[in-house]
Design an enzyme around this catalytic site. Structure first.
Site, PDB file in Angstrom:
ATOM      1  N   LYS A 120      50.795  -5.704  29.668  1.00  0.00           N
ATOM      2  CA  LYS A 120      50.160  -5.504  28.367  1.00  0.00           C
ATOM      3  C   LYS A 120      49.206  -6.651  28.041  1.00  0.00           C
ATOM      4  O   LYS A 120      48.069  -6.426  27.608  1.00  0.00           O
ATOM      5  CB  LYS A 120      51.220  -5.380  27.267  1.00  0.00           C
ATOM      6  N   ASP A 138      51.272  -1.138  23.028  1.00  0.00           N
ATOM      7  CA  ASP A 138      52.337  -1.884  22.360  1.00  0.00           C
ATOM      8  C   ASP A 138      53.164  -0.911  21.529  1.00  0.00           C
ATOM      9  O   ASP A 138      53.023   0.302  21.645  1.00  0.00           O
ATOM     10  CB  ASP A 138      51.748  -3.005  21.499  1.00  0.00           C
TER      11      ASP A 138
END
Length: 211
Positions: A120, A138
């Site tokens: 991420k 997220d």
């Protein structure tokens, strides 16, 4: 959700916010990398407050390395998990200097090899600092994509994979920011603000909340 609905959602989000970006404050790829590393399980607001103290003093790998772990801790102690994050920041700075000439690599594998940097974080840096069409998923994006049925998936990896398939090229660079902001301020976790949502009529969430 069909292709036409997805396209209209992206068009509306684009028209509402043509030039989206992260809410983390940064002036270089290195500052962005450190800020994203610090943002795990912390708010952007709390990270910005900490880096407002840190970056004027040290905003390069060499300068932060010179502070040492204790020096970094002193500046980020208001952020959750600051002890382990300080360790990762110092290790990351050392690796950047030793392996990459002090520069942030524009390479996923090299980024993910840095301490505290996962997929991420690498996606955010590649997208926001370097303009890659990556999509970092997220909790906000995961929720929005599942709730609206735009790109449902059982985990963040599935959602990311689906987004990369269904989002047209023209929208790929910005869609990460549109969805995260939508999840942060409109499609919030406990009680989504459906009544003030600009894509409410396109959303396939069955339990809409009119407020």
């Amino acid at each position: 959700m069909n292709k036409e609905k997805r396209h209209e959602i992206l068009v509306r989000l684009r028209d509402d916010n043509p030039h989206p970006t992260t809410e983390l404050n940064f002036t270089s790829p290195f500052e962005l990398l450190i800020s994203v590393l610090l943002s795990a399980q912390a708010t952007d607001v709390s990270v910005n407050k900490a880096t407002a103290r840190l970056y004027p003093l040290a905003n390069t790998p060499a300068a932060i390395l010179a502070l040492g772990v204790d020096g970094v801790k002193e500046h980020i102690k208001t952020i959750g998990l600051f002890n382990s994050k300080a360790e990762n920041v110092i290790k990351t700075c050392r690796m950047l200097l030793e392996l990459h000439g002090g520069e942030v690599p524009q390479n996923r594998e090299a980024l993910e090899a840095l301490p505290g940097v996962g997929r991420k974080t690498a996606n955010v840096v590649l997208n926001t600092a370097f303009g890659w069409p990556t999509i970092a998923v997220d909790t906000h994006i995961f929720r929005v994509c599942n709730r609206t049925r735009f790109a449902p998936g059982k985990n963040v990896e599935e959602v990311e994979e689906r987004l990369l398939k269904v989002v047209p090229k023209a929208f790929k660079v910005d869609c990460h920011h549109w969805f995260i902001l939508h999840g942060r301020y409109t499609c919030v976790a406990r009680k989504p603000r459906c009544g003030s949502c600009l894509i409410e009529d396109l959303c396939e969430f069955k339990e809409k909340v009119e407020i």
